[in-house]
Write an enzyme that holds these catalytic residues in place. Structure first.
Site, PDB file in Angstrom:
ATOM      1  N   HIS A   6      -3.264   8.108  93.562  1.00 27.03           N
ATOM      2  CA  HIS A   6      -4.089   9.179  92.982  1.00 27.03           C
ATOM      3  C   HIS A   6      -5.450   8.704  92.499  1.00 27.03           C
ATOM      4  CE1 HIS A   6      -0.917  12.324  92.659  1.00 27.03           C
ATOM      5  NE2 HIS A   6      -0.109  11.270  92.593  1.00 27.03           N
ATOM      6  N   LYS A  55     -11.782  19.623  81.684  1.00 22.91           N
ATOM      7  CA  LYS A  55     -10.962  18.569  82.302  1.00 22.91           C
ATOM      8  C   LYS A  55     -10.957  17.403  81.320  1.00 22.91           C
ATOM      9  CE  LYS A  55     -13.954  18.708  85.884  1.00 22.91           C
ATOM     10  NZ  LYS A  55     -13.465  18.706  87.253  1.00 22.91           N
ATOM     11  N   ARG A  56     -10.148  16.372  81.568  1.00 20.60           N
ATOM     12  CA  ARG A  56     -10.182  15.210  80.699  1.00 20.60           C
ATOM     13  C   ARG A  56     -11.597  14.666  80.610  1.00 20.60           C
ATOM     14  NH1 ARG A  56      -5.223  13.125  78.605  1.00 20.60           N
ATOM     15  NH2 ARG A  56      -6.580  11.454  77.895  1.00 20.60           N
ATOM     16  N   LYS A 115     -16.166  11.529  85.376  1.00 18.31           N
ATOM     17  CA  LYS A 115     -16.226  12.982  85.577  1.00 18.31           C
ATOM     18  C   LYS A 115     -17.567  13.553  85.122  1.00 18.31           C
ATOM     19  CE  LYS A 115     -11.172  13.506  84.961  1.00 18.31           C
ATOM     20  NZ  LYS A 115     -10.653  14.124  86.181  1.00 18.31           N
ATOM     21  N   THR A 136      -8.084  19.306  91.052  1.00 15.11           N
ATOM     22  CA  THR A 136      -7.300  20.493  91.411  1.00 15.11           C
ATOM     23  C   THR A 136      -7.818  21.720  90.665  1.00 15.11           C
ATOM     24  OG1 THR A 136      -5.694  19.650  89.833  1.00 15.11           O
ATOM     25  CG2 THR A 136      -5.153  19.419  92.154  1.00 15.11           C
ATOM     26  N   LYS A 174      -8.454  26.019  91.323  1.00 12.32           N
ATOM     27  CA  LYS A 174      -8.081  27.116  90.416  1.00 12.32           C
ATOM     28  C   LYS A 174      -9.261  28.034  90.151  1.00 12.32           C
ATOM     29  CE  LYS A 174      -4.849  23.873  88.461  1.00 12.32           C
ATOM     30  NZ  LYS A 174      -4.670  22.804  87.455  1.00 12.32           N
TER      31      LYS A 174
HETATM   32  C1  KOT Z   1      -3.660   7.195  86.478  1.00 12.61           C
HETATM   33  C2  KOT Z   1      -3.060   6.410  85.523  1.00 12.61           C
HETATM   34  C3  KOT Z   1      -2.457   6.988  84.412  1.00 12.61           C
HETATM   35  C4  KOT Z   1      -2.474   8.371  84.268  1.00 12.61           C
HETATM   36  C5  KOT Z   1      -3.081   9.153  85.232  1.00 12.61           C
HETATM   37  C6  KOT Z   1      -3.671   8.580  86.342  1.00 12.61           C
HETATM   38  C7  KOT Z   1      -4.291   9.415  87.354  1.00 12.61           C
HETATM   39  C8  KOT Z   1      -4.579  10.734  87.334  1.00 12.61           C
HETATM   40  N1  KOT Z   1      -4.693   8.969  88.500  1.00 12.61           N
HETATM   41  N2  KOT Z   1      -5.211   9.953  89.217  1.00 12.61           N
HETATM   42  N3  KOT Z   1      -5.146  11.029  88.525  1.00 12.61           N
HETATM   43  C9  KOT Z   1      -5.623  12.343  89.001  1.00 12.61           C
HETATM   44  O1  KOT Z   1      -4.639  12.878  89.910  1.00 12.61           O
HETATM   45  C10 KOT Z   1      -4.956  14.190  90.359  1.00 12.61           C
HETATM   46  C11 KOT Z   1      -3.811  14.686  91.222  1.00 12.61           C
HETATM   47  O2  KOT Z   1      -3.758  14.014  92.428  1.00 12.61           O
HETATM   48  C12 KOT Z   1      -6.264  14.187  91.123  1.00 12.61           C
HETATM   49  O3  KOT Z   1      -6.598  15.507  91.476  1.00 12.61           O
HETATM   50  C13 KOT Z   1      -7.384  13.593  90.271  1.00 12.61           C
HETATM   51  O4  KOT Z   1      -8.552  13.457  91.044  1.00 12.61           O
HETATM   52  C14 KOT Z   1      -6.949  12.219  89.732  1.00 12.61           C
HETATM   53  O5  KOT Z   1      -7.922  11.715  88.847  1.00 12.61           O
END
Ligand code: KOT
Length: 833
Positions: free
Chosen positions: A373, A566-567, A572, A677, A681
Site C-alpha cells: 500500500h 484525510k490524515r 499529502k 480512496t 468518494k
Molecule cells: C502503512 C503503515 C501503517 C499504517 C498504514 C499504512 C498505509 C496506509 N500504507 N498505505 N496506506 C494507504 O492505503 C490506502 C489503501 O490502499 C491507499 O489508498 C493510500 O494511498 C495509502 O496511503
C-alpha cells in the site's frame, strides 16, 4: 445441513426455527421486547440511547440468524474460503448500514416514528468502530462489504482493540488526543469465550529426536490467551452474512494466577493479567509510518498466530490432505503487518504437522497473496533481528532458512551478481541487522499487488525491481482500489441515490455500478440538473449547520466548498493547500471593495488527524487553525473566504462531508499516494476534484475525462530530478509562495516562530515534497476552478457526467479481480429465503 441434526430432534428444531421480522409491527415488537427485557428499561425511561440499543439488538438478532445459515452453508459446501488479514478495519457505524443492507430501513423508520423517535437521531447515538487509521483500514471495511454482497465465503481477521484511533480535539488551535473507549456497549459483537487460542512468546528452541527424525521444539515461553469476538457482516440485498473475527488478549489461566494470588503475591498476579491485556489494548495511531515498537510486533504475532490456528483447525475438520490446503484456503495480507503468518504456517506444517520443508513451503507460497500500500521508505516494516530472536526464537530460525533457500536460488539464476544477493536478502546486513518484512512477504506469496496502476508500476520499477527480475513480471499485478457504493452513496447521500435510481431503472446500480452510465443521457435534462443541484445544496446546508454547531463559524452554503479531509501528512501536502489559502487571502486583501464584489465566495474546509508523534503534521494543523482565526473574523473578507478545521474526522463525519463538497483536494506529491480512496468518494457524490497526477487520480481522469478534473503539478517521473536539483543545484522559491512565507513571518497569523520549521522545510531543507515547484500551477488551477464554478449549469453537467463514469471504482470490481487473479475462489450462490 439439516441432516446434521439427529432424526428424533429434527422436527422440533424445524418447527421452532426463528423467523425474522419483516414489517413495522414485527420490528416494533422486537424493539419493545429488547427495551423491556434485554435492557431492563421501560417505555417511560426509553431515551434515544435505549432506542438505538434496542433497534440494534433487533437487527443484530436478524443478522446472527443469517450469519448462522451462511456459516452452515459454507461448511456444508466446503468450498474455498478467503481470509483477509488486516491489523485495521475502519468500520464506522453499523446500524444504518445493517438496516440498508437488509432492506428494512423504511420499516425501522416507520416503527421508530410510531414509538416516538426520529431515525436520524437514533442512528447518531452509535459510536464509530474506529479500528483503523485511514485509507488502509477503510479499504478493508469496504472489501468486507463487497465480499458479503458478492456472496464470497470470506472471513476478516483482526485485533479487537480496546482503544481505536484517538478522538481529536482542537484546543487553542492545537490537536489534543483523547482516548477512544468504544466498547462500553457494543451490540455488534458476539464474544466467543469457547473459541480461545493459547499464544506463545519468548522461550527457546530445543532439538529433539522423534522416531529417528530431528525436530525443533519451541518451549518454555510465556502464554497469552486469544479470545474470539465475532462481528457479523451483512451483504447488500443478499442473505449472505460473513464474519469478521477480532481477537482480544487475556492472561492465560483466567482472571489471576491463583497460585500467586494465594501465596500473597496479589500485585504481581494483577500485573501479569494487565501485561497480557495490553497486547490488544490500543491501535497504533500511525498512518504510513512504522516505528518498530516491541508491543507492535507482539500484536502482530498474537493476531496472526490466533488466526492461523483457527484457519488450520477449520481446514483439518475436512480431513483433506495438506496438499489441498491452497485449494481450500486463500489468505490475503493487507500490507506487511501480517507477514509473520507466512512463517507461522511454515512452522505449523514443518514442526507440528511433520511435513518436509519443500512440501510445506510449496503449500505456504500457494496460499498467500500480499498487497503493498505504500512506497514511502519510512512506512516499510523492518524488525531488528535481536528483537525477533528474543520474542519468537523459532520464527527467526525459519526466516533464516527461508532466506537461505531463497538466496541459493537467486545465486543459481544470477551467478555473477554478488550485489544482487545483498540487495534482495530478507536480512539487511545493517547495524543492527534487520528483517525486511516486504521482502519476506514477496518471497512467501504467489502474487504481489499494488493498489492503483501508477503505484503498481512504481513498485515494479523501484522498491521491488530486483524481485521482478528474479520471479518475472507475472508475480506482480495491479488491483486498483475501490469503495462500496452502499455506504458511500446510498447510505451517505440517500437523496442523490434516490435521484440516480429514478434515472437508472431502480436500485440495481448499487450492485452493478457500471449502470451509472445510464445517467449520461440525462445530462441535458434541465429538471434533472435542477434536482441534482438542490440535493448538493441541501447537503451543504447540513454541513454548514455542523460547522456552525462545532466551530461557531457561520458559512454561506452558496459558497464554493473546497474540502481536504484525510490524515495529515507532509506527502499529502495540506501545507500546500493552506499556503494557497493564504495566497488567496492576500490577493483579496489587496483588492478594492469593488473588485472584491466580483470574487467567488469560498469555504476552505480541512479535517484529519496527525499521528501523536508527528510534530510537523501537528504544526500544519496549528497553521490551518491560526489562519482560520485571522481570516474568519476579517470584515474586509466576510463570506469571500472562510477557513474551517473540522475536529475529529472519522468515517461517520466523512459520510456527511463527502456529499457536501464542490471540489476536494487530492494533491500529494506525484508518486507518493499509492491510490487514495476518498477521491473516489467525492466524485461519486457529485463533487469535482483538484489533484496531482498521482495514485488513482490518474485512472479517475481516464474514466471521467480530462475536462472533468482539475489536474496540476509535476509528474512522478520528474520528481527525482527535481529533488536532486534542490539539493545540489541552486534552489529558488516560487515568488508567490515567498510572499506567503513573508506574511507568515511578519506575524499575521500568530507567533512566526511556531511556523518556521514548515517554511524552512521548503526554503532550507530541499523541499522534499515539491511544494514550491507545484505552487504556481496549483494557484493557477484554483483560478480555473473559480471560473468553472461561475457557470453553474456547466459545473453540474460535469458532476453528472463524472458520476455516470465512476462505475469502475466500486470495491465489487476490485473483489472480483482479487477473486479471479489472486484467490481463485468463486461465490457461493444462495437462494433467497
Ligand atoms: C502503512 C503503515 C501503517 C499504517 C498504514 C499504512 C498505509 C496506509 N500504507 N498505505 N496506506 C494507504 O492505503 C490506502 C489503501 O490502499 C491507499 O489508498 C493510500 O494511498 C495509502 O496511503
Amino acid at each position: 445441513v439439516e441432516a446434521s441434526i439427529p432424526e428424533p430432534q429434527r422436527e422440533a428444531w424445524k418447527r421452532n426455527q426463528i423467523t425474522s421480522f419483516t414489517d413495522k409491527d414485527g420490528f416494533e415488537k422486537e424493539v419493545v421486547r429488547h427495551v423491556e427485557t434485554t435492557l431492563a428499561r421501560s417505555m417511560f425511561n426509553c431515551d434515544e440511547i435505549a432506542a438505538y440499543s434496542a433497534t440494534s439488538l433487533a437487527f443484530r438478532d436478524r443478522l446472527i440468524t443469517h450469519w448462522n445459515r451462511t456459516q452452515q452453508r459454507q461448511t456444508y459446501r466446503d468450498t474455498k474460503r478467503v481470509y483477509y488479514l488486516s491489523l485495521e478495519f475502519l468500520m464506522g457505524r453499523a446500524l444504518d448500514n445493517a438496516m440498508l443492507n437488509v432492506g428494512l430501513k423504511n420499516v425501522a423508520q416507520d416503527g421508530l416514528a410510531e414509538l416516538g423517535f426520529r431515525i436520524e437521531d437514533v442512528v447518531k447515538q452509535e459510536h464509530d468502530a474506529a479500528l483503523g487509521n485511514g485509507g488502509l483500514g477503510r479499504l478493508a471495511a469496504c472489501f468486507l462489504d463487497s465480499l458479503a454482497t458478492l456472496n464470497f465465503p470470506a472471513w476478516g481477521y483482526g485485533l479487537r482493540y480496546r482503544y481505536g484511533i484517538f478522538k481529536q480535539e482542537i484546543i487553542d488551535g492545537y490537536q489534543v488526543e483523547v482516548p477512544d473507549y468504544w466498547l462500553d456497549f457494543n451490540p455488534w459483537e458476539f464474544p466467543r469465550h469457547d473459541v480461545t487460542v493459547d499464544i506463545q512468546f519468548f522461550g527457546q528452541v530445543n532439538k529433539k529426536t522423534v522416531g529417528g527424525k530431528t525436530i525443533s521444539v519451541w518451549e518454555a515461553g510465556e502464554i497469552v490467551q486469544a479470545v474470539a469476538y465475532d462481528v457479523p457482516i451483512p451483504g447488500y440485498d443478499t442473505p449472505t452474512t460473513n464474519n469478521l473475527r477480532l481477537w482480544s488478549s487475556k492472561a492465560s489461566g483466567g482472571e489471576f494466577d491463583f497460585q500467586k494470588f494465594n501465596s500473597g503475591d496479589y500485585e504481581s498476579s494483577v500485573a501479569d493479567q494487565q501485561r497480557a491485556e495490553t497486547i490488544s489494548a490500543v491501535l497504533y495511531p500511525n498512518d504510513n509510518l512504522e516505528r518498530g515498537k516491541e508491543l507492535r510486533l507482539k500484536q502482530q504475532y498474537f493476531w496472526v498466530a490466533a488466526s492461523l490456528y483457527d484457519i488450520v483447525r477449520r481446514f483439518k475438520k475436512s480431513r483433506r490432505s495438506w496438499n489441498e490446503f491452497p485449494d481450500q484456503v486463500a489468505i490475503q495480507l493487507n500490507d506487511t503487518h501480517p507477514t509473520l503468518a507466512i512463517v507461522e504456517l511454515q512452522r505449523i506444517l514443518v514442526d507440528v504437522e511433520g511435513l518436509e520443508w519443500d512440501n510445506a513451503w510449496e503449500i505456504v507460497t500457494s496460499t498467500f497473496g500480499y498487497t503493498n500500500h505504500t512506497v514511502l521508505p519510512e512506512a516499510l516494516e523492518k524488525w531488528p533481528v535481536g528483537l525477533v530472536q528474543h520474542l519468537l526464537p523459532r520464527h527467526l530460525q525459519i526466516i533464516y532458512d527461508i532466506n537461505l533457500f531463497f538466496l541459493q536460488s537467486v545465486e543459481k539464476a544470477f551467478p555473477d551478481d554478488r550485489d544482487m544477493l545483498r540487495r534482495v536478502s530478507i536480512i539487511e546486513e545493517s547495524q543492527p541487522k534487520m528483517v525486511r518484512m516486504a521482502f519476506l512477504a514477496i518471497v512467501g506469496s504467489h502474487k504481489v499487488n499494488g493498489v492503483a496502476e501508477l503505484h503498481s508500476d512504481l513498485i515494479k520499477t523501484t522498491i521491488f525491481k530486483d524481485f521482478v527480475e528474479i520471479y518475472g513480471p507475472d508475480k506482480f499485478t495491479n488491483v486498483t482500489n475501490g469503495i462500496t457504493p452502499r455506504r458511500w452513496l446510498h447510505q451517505a447521500n440517500p437523496r442523490l441515490s434516490e435521484l440516480i435510481a429514478s434515472k437508472c431503472g431502480g436500485n440495481d446500480f448499487l450492485k452493478d455500478l457500471t449502470i451509472l452510465n445510464q445517467l449520461e443521457k440525462h445530462v441535458e435534462d434541465k429538471q434533472f440538473r435542477k434536482e441534482w443541484a438542490e440535493i448538493k445544496y441541501a447537503n451543504k446546508v447540513r454541513l454548514a449547520k455542523h460547522i456552525k454547531d462545532t466551530t461557531g463559524v457561520v458559512v454561506n452554503p452558496a459558497s464554493l466548498f473546497d474540502v481536504q479531509v484525510k490524515r495529515i501528512h507532509e506527502y499529502k501536502r495540506q501545507q500546500l493547500n493552506i499556503f494557497g489559502v493564504i495566497h488567496r487571502y492576500l490577493s483579496l486583501k489587496a483588492m478594492t471593495p469593488d473588485q472584491r464584489k466580483k470574487q467567488l465566495p469560498r469555504v476552505s474546509i480541512f479535517g484529519g488527524k496527525a499521528a501523536p508523534g508527528y510534530w510537523m503534521a501537528k504544526q500544519i494543523i496549528h497553521l490551518i487553525n491560526s489562519v482560520g482565526a485571522v481570516v474568519n473574523k476579517d470584515e474586509d473578507i466576510g463570506d469571500l473566504l472562510k477557513v474551517i478545521f473540522l475536529e475529529d474526522y472519522n468515517v461517520s463525519k466523512a459520510e456527511m462531508i463527502c456529499p457536501a463538497s464542490d471540489i476536494s483536494e487530492h494533491i500529494s506529491t506525484a508518486g507518493t499516494e499509492a491510490s487514495g480512496t476518498s477521491n473516489m468518494k467525492f466524485v461519486l457524490n457529485g463533487g469535482l476534484i483538484i489533484g496531482t497526477c498521482d495514485g488513482a487520480n490518474i485512472e479517475i481522469t481516464r474514466e471521467i475525462g480530462e475536462s472533468n478534473i482539475f489536474l496540476f503539478g509535476n509528474l512522478s517521473e520528474d520528481v527525482e530530478d527535481l529533488r536532486h536539483a534542490h539539493t545540489y543545484g541552486s534552489h529558488t522559491i516560487d515568488s508567490d509562495l515567498d510572499k506567503v512565507f513573508n506574511e507568515i513571518e511578519k506575524g499575521t497569523f500568530g507567533t512566526p516562530h511556531d511556523f518556521s520549521a514548515m517554511i524552512a522545510a521548503v526554503r532550507q531543507h530541499g523541499d522534499y515534497y515539491l511544494v514550491s515547484d507545484d505552487f504556481h500551477s496549483y494557484i493557477e488551477t484554483h483560478q480555473l476552478v473559480d471560473e468553472a464554478y461561475r457557470n453553474q449549469d456547466e459545473w453540474i453537467a460535469k458532476c453528472i457526467t463524472s458520476v455516470s463514469r465512476m462505475g469502475f471504482f466500486t470495491s465489487d470490481r476490485c473483489i472480483n479481480e482479487y477473486a479471479e487473479e489472486i484467490w481463485n475462489v468463486e461465490p457461493l450462490v444462495v437462494d433467497r429465503h
